[in-house]
Scaffold this active site. Structure first.
Site, mmCIF file in Angstrom:
data_model
loop_
_atom_site.group_PDB
_atom_site.id
_atom_site.type_symbol
_atom_site.label_atom_id
_atom_site.label_comp_id
_atom_site.label_asym_id
_atom_site.label_seq_id
_atom_site.Cartn_x
_atom_site.Cartn_y
_atom_site.Cartn_z
ATOM 1 N N GLY A 168 33.905 -43.530 18.640
ATOM 2 C CA GLY A 168 33.208 -42.667 19.574
ATOM 3 C C GLY A 168 32.343 -41.676 18.825
ATOM 4 N N CYS B 239 38.118 -37.848 13.114
ATOM 5 C CA CYS B 239 36.793 -37.544 13.656
ATOM 6 C C CYS B 239 35.753 -37.846 12.590
ATOM 7 C CB CYS B 239 36.753 -36.062 14.038
ATOM 8 S SG CYS B 239 35.183 -35.547 14.741
ATOM 9 N N LEU B 240 34.638 -38.420 12.993
ATOM 10 C CA LEU B 240 33.578 -38.718 12.035
ATOM 11 C C LEU B 240 33.000 -37.449 11.426
ATOM 12 C CD1 LEU B 240 31.661 -41.660 13.759
ATOM 13 C CD2 LEU B 240 33.368 -41.779 11.941
ATOM 14 N N HIS C 56 38.728 -36.719 23.449
ATOM 15 C CA HIS C 56 38.201 -36.221 22.175
ATOM 16 C C HIS C 56 36.686 -35.976 22.279
ATOM 17 C CE1 HIS C 56 38.101 -36.395 17.578
ATOM 18 N NE2 HIS C 56 36.825 -36.500 17.897
ATOM 19 N N GLU C 57 35.979 -36.956 22.847
ATOM 20 C CA GLU C 57 34.515 -36.841 22.932
ATOM 21 C C GLU C 57 34.095 -35.772 23.944
ATOM 22 O OE1 GLU C 57 32.994 -38.099 20.615
ATOM 23 O OE2 GLU C 57 34.561 -39.475 19.982
ATOM 24 N N GLN D 277 27.423 -34.161 17.482
ATOM 25 C CA GLN D 277 27.737 -34.631 16.131
ATOM 26 C C GLN D 277 26.500 -35.131 15.384
ATOM 27 O OE1 GLN D 277 31.264 -37.138 17.537
ATOM 28 N NE2 GLN D 277 31.907 -36.474 15.496
ATOM 29 N N HIS E 172 34.154 -32.454 22.382
ATOM 30 C CA HIS E 172 32.979 -32.153 21.548
ATOM 31 C C HIS E 172 31.871 -31.501 22.375
ATOM 32 C CE1 HIS E 172 33.650 -33.618 17.507
ATOM 33 N NE2 HIS E 172 34.053 -34.813 17.908
HETATM 34 ZN ZN ZN Z 1 35.090 -36.225 16.885
#
Ligand code: ZN
Length: 164
Positions: free
Chosen positions: A46, A91-92, A133-134, A51, A137
């Site tokens: 995701g 997380c990226l 999670h997304e 991000q 963000h």
């Molecule tokens: Zn993340």
């Protein structure tokens, strides 16, 4: 294929709330395509627009399940949650690290797709975790704020990116 730079934890943009998308434009279509490319390139499940430095309410998710397709959720709104799951999340924007986070085991979300059509998506387990999670963000919240215990390092683990 166009990759965008992934902002790393500590970047102020990751703490800011995102604005809703009012209308689809060629620029936003391109952003969505780039977000998908960037997510797949980084082996994530995701990615949220902040991000890649864009404060718009857009997330892409693909948990990589057989037969599942990438989800594009614009202006997502979680309508319902149920149950609980505690598991490893990463997380990226925080590569190489993970932590234990408790999330609902089921979520129902209302969002627009890339054609600005309203859709309802339901998810359990990993998909429910990814949606939560997304959506966090988009409110400027990173999972580290919800971690139980300490973050730990993950290396060369396919699941590392499993949680975007
Ligand atoms: Zn993340």
């Amino acid at each position: 294929m166009a990759l965008r730079n992934i902002r790393i934890y500590g970047d102020e943009i990751l703490t800011k709330p995102c604005r809703p998308v009012q209308m689809m434009t060629p620029r936003i279509k391109l952003l969505i395509r780039d977000m998908l490319d960037t997510m797949y390139d980084a082996n994530g499940v995701g990615l949220a627009a902040p991000q890649v430095g864009i404060l718009k309410q857009i997330v892409v998710i693909d948990i990589g399940e057989e037969g599942s397709e990438a989800l594009v959720l614009i202006n997502p709104e979680i309508l319902e949650t149920d149950g609980e799951q505690t598991g490893q999340e990463g997380c990226l924007s925080l590569p190489g690290q993970a932590g234990m986070v408790t999330r609902p085991n089921y979520v129902k979300v209302k969002a627009l797709d890339e054609n600005m059509h309203e859709r309802i998506v339901e998810g359990t387990e990993l998909l429910a975790r990814a949606i939560c999670h997304e959506c966090d963000h988009l409110k400027g919240i990173m999972y580290v704020e919800k971690v139980e215990g300490d973050l730990f390092e993950v290396t060369d683990e396919p699941e590392e990116a499993a949680e975007e």
